[in-house]
Design a protein around this motif. Structure first.
Motif, PDB file in Angstrom:
ATOM      1  N   ASP A   1       0.834  -1.203   0.000  1.00  0.00           N
ATOM      2  CA  ASP A   1       0.000   0.000   0.000  1.00  0.00           C
ATOM      3  C   ASP A   1       0.870   1.255   0.000  1.00  0.00           C
ATOM      4  OD1 ASP A   1      -2.268  -1.542   0.012  1.00  0.00           O
ATOM      5  OD2 ASP A   1      -2.522  -1.488   2.198  1.00  0.00           O
ATOM      6  N   ALA A   2       1.943   1.213   0.789  1.00  0.00           N
ATOM      7  CA  ALA A   2       2.832   2.384   0.857  1.00  0.00           C
ATOM      8  C   ALA A   2       3.486   2.620  -0.505  1.00  0.00           C
ATOM      9  CB  ALA A   2       3.889   2.170   1.937  1.00  0.00           C
ATOM     10  N   THR A   3       3.875   1.527  -1.156  1.00  0.00           N
ATOM     11  CA  THR A   3       4.510   1.659  -2.481  1.00  0.00           C
ATOM     12  C   THR A   3       3.555   2.345  -3.456  1.00  0.00           C
ATOM     13  OG1 THR A   3       5.802  -0.316  -2.082  1.00  0.00           O
ATOM     14  CG2 THR A   3       5.564   0.323  -4.385  1.00  0.00           C
ATOM     15  N   LEU A   4       2.281   1.987  -3.346  1.00  0.00           N
ATOM     16  CA  LEU A   4       1.309   2.550  -4.291  1.00  0.00           C
ATOM     17  C   LEU A   4       0.976   4.020  -4.006  1.00  0.00           C
ATOM     18  CD1 LEU A   4      -1.054  -0.430  -5.068  1.00  0.00           C
ATOM     19  CD2 LEU A   4       0.578   0.700  -6.579  1.00  0.00           C
ATOM     20  N   GLN A   5       1.499   4.548  -2.916  1.00  0.00           N
ATOM     21  CA  GLN A   5       1.372   5.988  -2.670  1.00  0.00           C
ATOM     22  C   GLN A   5       2.291   6.776  -3.609  1.00  0.00           C
ATOM     23  OE1 GLN A   5      -0.761   7.484  -0.367  1.00  0.00           O
ATOM     24  NE2 GLN A   5      -1.527   5.394  -0.329  1.00  0.00           N
ATOM     25  N   ASN A   6       3.259   6.039  -4.149  1.00  0.00           N
ATOM     26  CA  ASN A   6       4.273   6.679  -4.981  1.00  0.00           C
ATOM     27  C   ASN A   6       3.802   6.774  -6.444  1.00  0.00           C
ATOM     28  OD1 ASN A   6       6.615   6.245  -6.912  1.00  0.00           O
ATOM     29  ND2 ASN A   6       7.695   6.802  -5.031  1.00  0.00           N
ATOM     30  N   ALA A   7       3.957   7.951  -7.032  1.00  0.00           N
ATOM     31  CA  ALA A   7       3.426   8.183  -8.388  1.00  0.00           C
ATOM     32  C   ALA A   7       4.072   7.265  -9.429  1.00  0.00           C
ATOM     33  CB  ALA A   7       3.631   9.642  -8.766  1.00  0.00           C
ATOM     34  N   THR A   8       5.376   7.044  -9.312  1.00  0.00           N
ATOM     35  CA  THR A   8       6.058   6.183 -10.294  1.00  0.00           C
ATOM     36  C   THR A   8       5.516   4.767 -10.214  1.00  0.00           C
ATOM     37  OG1 THR A   8       8.007   7.460  -9.702  1.00  0.00           O
ATOM     38  CG2 THR A   8       8.354   5.616 -11.199  1.00  0.00           C
ATOM     39  N   ALA A   9       5.289   4.282  -8.983  1.00  0.00           N
ATOM     40  CA  ALA A   9       4.752   2.923  -8.814  1.00  0.00           C
ATOM     41  C   ALA A   9       3.372   2.829  -9.453  1.00  0.00           C
ATOM     42  CB  ALA A   9       4.696   2.568  -7.340  1.00  0.00           C
ATOM     43  N   ARG A  10       2.567   3.861  -9.260  1.00  0.00           N
ATOM     44  CA  ARG A  10       1.208   3.845  -9.847  1.00  0.00           C
ATOM     45  C   ARG A  10       1.289   3.875 -11.366  1.00  0.00           C
ATOM     46  NH1 ARG A  10      -0.224   7.374  -5.720  1.00  0.00           N
ATOM     47  NH2 ARG A  10      -0.241   9.139  -7.156  1.00  0.00           N
TER      48      ARG A  10
ATOM     49  N   TYR B   1       8.422  -5.307  -7.855  1.00  0.00           N
ATOM     50  CA  TYR B   1       8.329  -4.859  -9.251  1.00  0.00           C
ATOM     51  C   TYR B   1       7.862  -3.400  -9.302  1.00  0.00           C
ATOM     52  CZ  TYR B   1       6.101  -4.197 -13.810  1.00  0.00           C
ATOM     53  OH  TYR B   1       5.716  -3.697 -15.019  1.00  0.00           O
ATOM     54  N   LEU B   2       6.818  -3.097  -8.539  1.00  0.00           N
ATOM     55  CA  LEU B   2       6.256  -1.738  -8.547  1.00  0.00           C
ATOM     56  C   LEU B   2       7.238  -0.727  -7.951  1.00  0.00           C
ATOM     57  CD1 LEU B   2       2.609  -2.606  -7.411  1.00  0.00           C
ATOM     58  CD2 LEU B   2       3.349  -2.009  -9.730  1.00  0.00           C
ATOM     59  N   ALA B   3       8.059  -1.209  -6.994  1.00  0.00           N
ATOM     60  CA  ALA B   3       9.009  -0.312  -6.326  1.00  0.00           C
ATOM     61  C   ALA B   3      10.314  -0.170  -7.103  1.00  0.00           C
ATOM     62  CB  ALA B   3       9.282  -0.828  -4.919  1.00  0.00           C
ATOM     63  N   GLY B   4      10.443  -0.884  -8.220  1.00  0.00           N
ATOM     64  CA  GLY B   4      11.655  -0.754  -9.032  1.00  0.00           C
ATOM     65  C   GLY B   4      12.728  -1.789  -8.723  1.00  0.00           C
ATOM     66  N   ASP B   5      12.312  -3.001  -8.351  1.00  0.00           N
ATOM     67  CA  ASP B   5      13.244  -4.140  -8.170  1.00  0.00           C
ATOM     68  C   ASP B   5      14.355  -3.831  -7.174  1.00  0.00           C
ATOM     69  OD1 ASP B   5      11.797  -5.519 -10.168  1.00  0.00           O
ATOM     70  OD2 ASP B   5      13.002  -4.577 -11.739  1.00  0.00           O
ATOM     71  N   LYS B   6      13.974  -3.509  -5.961  1.00  0.00           N
ATOM     72  CA  LYS B   6      14.992  -3.138  -4.963  1.00  0.00           C
ATOM     73  C   LYS B   6      15.430  -4.310  -4.094  1.00  0.00           C
ATOM     74  CE  LYS B   6      14.318   1.726  -4.777  1.00  0.00           C
ATOM     75  NZ  LYS B   6      13.070   1.982  -5.509  1.00  0.00           N
ATOM     76  N   TYR B   7      14.625  -5.369  -4.021  1.00  0.00           N
ATOM     77  CA  TYR B   7      14.910  -6.450  -3.065  1.00  0.00           C
ATOM     78  C   TYR B   7      15.409  -7.708  -3.781  1.00  0.00           C
ATOM     79  CZ  TYR B   7      14.014  -9.566   0.953  1.00  0.00           C
ATOM     80  OH  TYR B   7      14.133 -10.475   1.976  1.00  0.00           O
ATOM     81  N   PHE B   8      14.599  -8.246  -4.677  1.00  0.00           N
ATOM     82  CA  PHE B   8      14.980  -9.491  -5.367  1.00  0.00           C
ATOM     83  C   PHE B   8      15.831  -9.155  -6.594  1.00  0.00           C
ATOM     84  CE2 PHE B   8      10.892 -10.527  -3.316  1.00  0.00           C
ATOM     85  CZ  PHE B   8      11.268 -11.651  -2.587  1.00  0.00           C
TER      86      PHE B   8
END
Ligand code: GN1
Ligand code: MG
Length: 370
Positions: free
Chosen positions: A172-181, A327-334
């Protein structure tokens, strides 16, 4: 720092002859190092602990120290009794020449060397029901090994790991971000997956609720018992060791069962592009559970059994959600090798979750017979 200079800081006999990338881990960087002398060779595993994921790498190494201390003693005592049909194994830490459990490079990265389990392999997908059964036996035996370990000797390696409500909050927090949306709205598949998440919010917290009500209790668990973390003996085809021990900590053992099942019972594996090939194989499931119960059946409580189906359904959902959020956050973890890989990994896990939901009746019937 040059990796060969680094690996030479560890106490391995012989001269380094080969150092190559190894395995398919999504988090740490792993290499195989071969040392030779006139008579023989020693193979070890060199790993860089991913500091972005494990923010306290020293704690990870302390945990591994305490875990292996406990398990090696128990394994050797059991081996002396000679009652097992095999030699169960667990890698050990190879110390630096200074006697430390790990080395830190100039950039502050933490490196460790552990022994390689020889004459054994792990596979990315289940090869047969016999293989699935051995994976079950290996996980069950692992649960037995850690069952009497003092949880106080383990520092939580990843706070929030396997707490699905936390992953939902993160999503949900990620989807607050315009790029993720923007990423979400750019693809039909991404939007379809977002809908999938919405429909399962309640179910996603069912195990957490059961734990809050006191119906489920934490015990020591592995945390990442997927098929390629289970070593199979080349000569006998039997399970011999569980590897990838960074997440061993107090948790619900259901989650281990669910995680192993989601990786073993989908013969297409985690990277399949064609969702038509992703399925839940009930033969593999039955074999896995038989192997597991043989080793661990006695310590499953009625409460544990009552929530096994939920765990089997939850783990592919949770992992799919983690891949999708990343994926939505820009592949930061995996780690990814190509763009869109985490989206596809999410599609696979959600498809698998659907296959499990469609087979709920027969999965529950099967579990009730164990
Ligand atoms: C990660 O590092 P690896 O590939 O063994 C992840 C697991 C996932 C798995 C999916 C610490 O494990 O939780 O199930 O990818 N480990 C961590 O392939 O997040
Ligand atoms: Mg892992």
């Amino acid at each position: 720092m040059d990796l060969s200079i680094l690996v030479n800081q560890f106490n391995v006999k012989g001269r380094l002859v080969t150092l190559v990338p190894f395995g398919n881990g999504n988090i740490n960087d792993t290499f195989l190092a071969v040392f030779r002398n006139t008579f023989t060779e020693t193979q070890v595993i060199l790993q860089r602990v991913n500091r972005k994921v494990f923010t306290q790498p020293e704690a990870i190494m302390r945990n591994m120290h305490n875990l292996t201390l406990h398990c090696h003693e128990k394994l050797e005592a059991d081996a002396k009794k000679g009652s097992d049909d095999r030699v169960w194994q667990m890698p050990r830490i190879v110390k630096t020449k200074e006697g430390a459990d790990y080395a830190t490079d100039a950039g502050g990265e933490v490196w460790r060397v552990i022994t390689r389990i020889l004459s054994a392999h792990a596979f990315d997908t289940a090869q047969s029901p016999e293989h699935a059964l051995e994976c079950g036996a290996a996980l069950g035996h692992f649960h037995y090994l850690v069952s009497d370990m003092d949880p106080a000797t383990i520092i939580d390696p990843l706070p929030g790991f396997h707490i699905t409500s936390g992953y939902l909050a993160n999503y949900d927090a990620t989807l607050q971000n315009a790029t993720a949306r923007e990423i979400l709205n750019a693809s039909m598949e991404a939007k379809r997956l977002a809908q999938y998440v919405e429909e399962r919010r309640d179910f996603a917290v069912s195990l957490e609720r059961a734990e809050q009500r006191g119906e489920l209790k934490k015990r020591m668990f592995h945390g990442d018992p997927k098929v390629n973390n289970i070593m199979i003996d080349d000569f006998t085809g039997k399970g011999t060791a569980m590897i990838d021990l960074d997440t061993v900590s107090p948790g619900l053992i259901h989650l281990d069962v669910g995680d192993a099942v989601r990786s073993i019972c989908n013969p297409a594996g985690e990277e399949e592009l064609n969702l038509g090939k992703v399925s839940f194989d009930e033969n593999l499931f039955q074999a896995f559970m038989r192997g597991y119960m043989k080793e661990a059946g006695t310590f499953l409580t009625d409460g544990d059994r009552a929530y096994l189906y939920d765990a089997i359904r939850l783990l592919p959902f949770e992992l799919g959600l983690r891949f999708f959020q990343d994926y939505l956050a820009g592949d930061k973890y995996f780690k990814v090798r190509q763009p869109g890989q985490n989206l596809n990994r999410a599609r696979v896990q959600f498809r698998l979750c659907e296959a499990i939901e469609a087979r709920e009746r027969s999965i529950r019937d099967m579990l009730a017979k164990l």
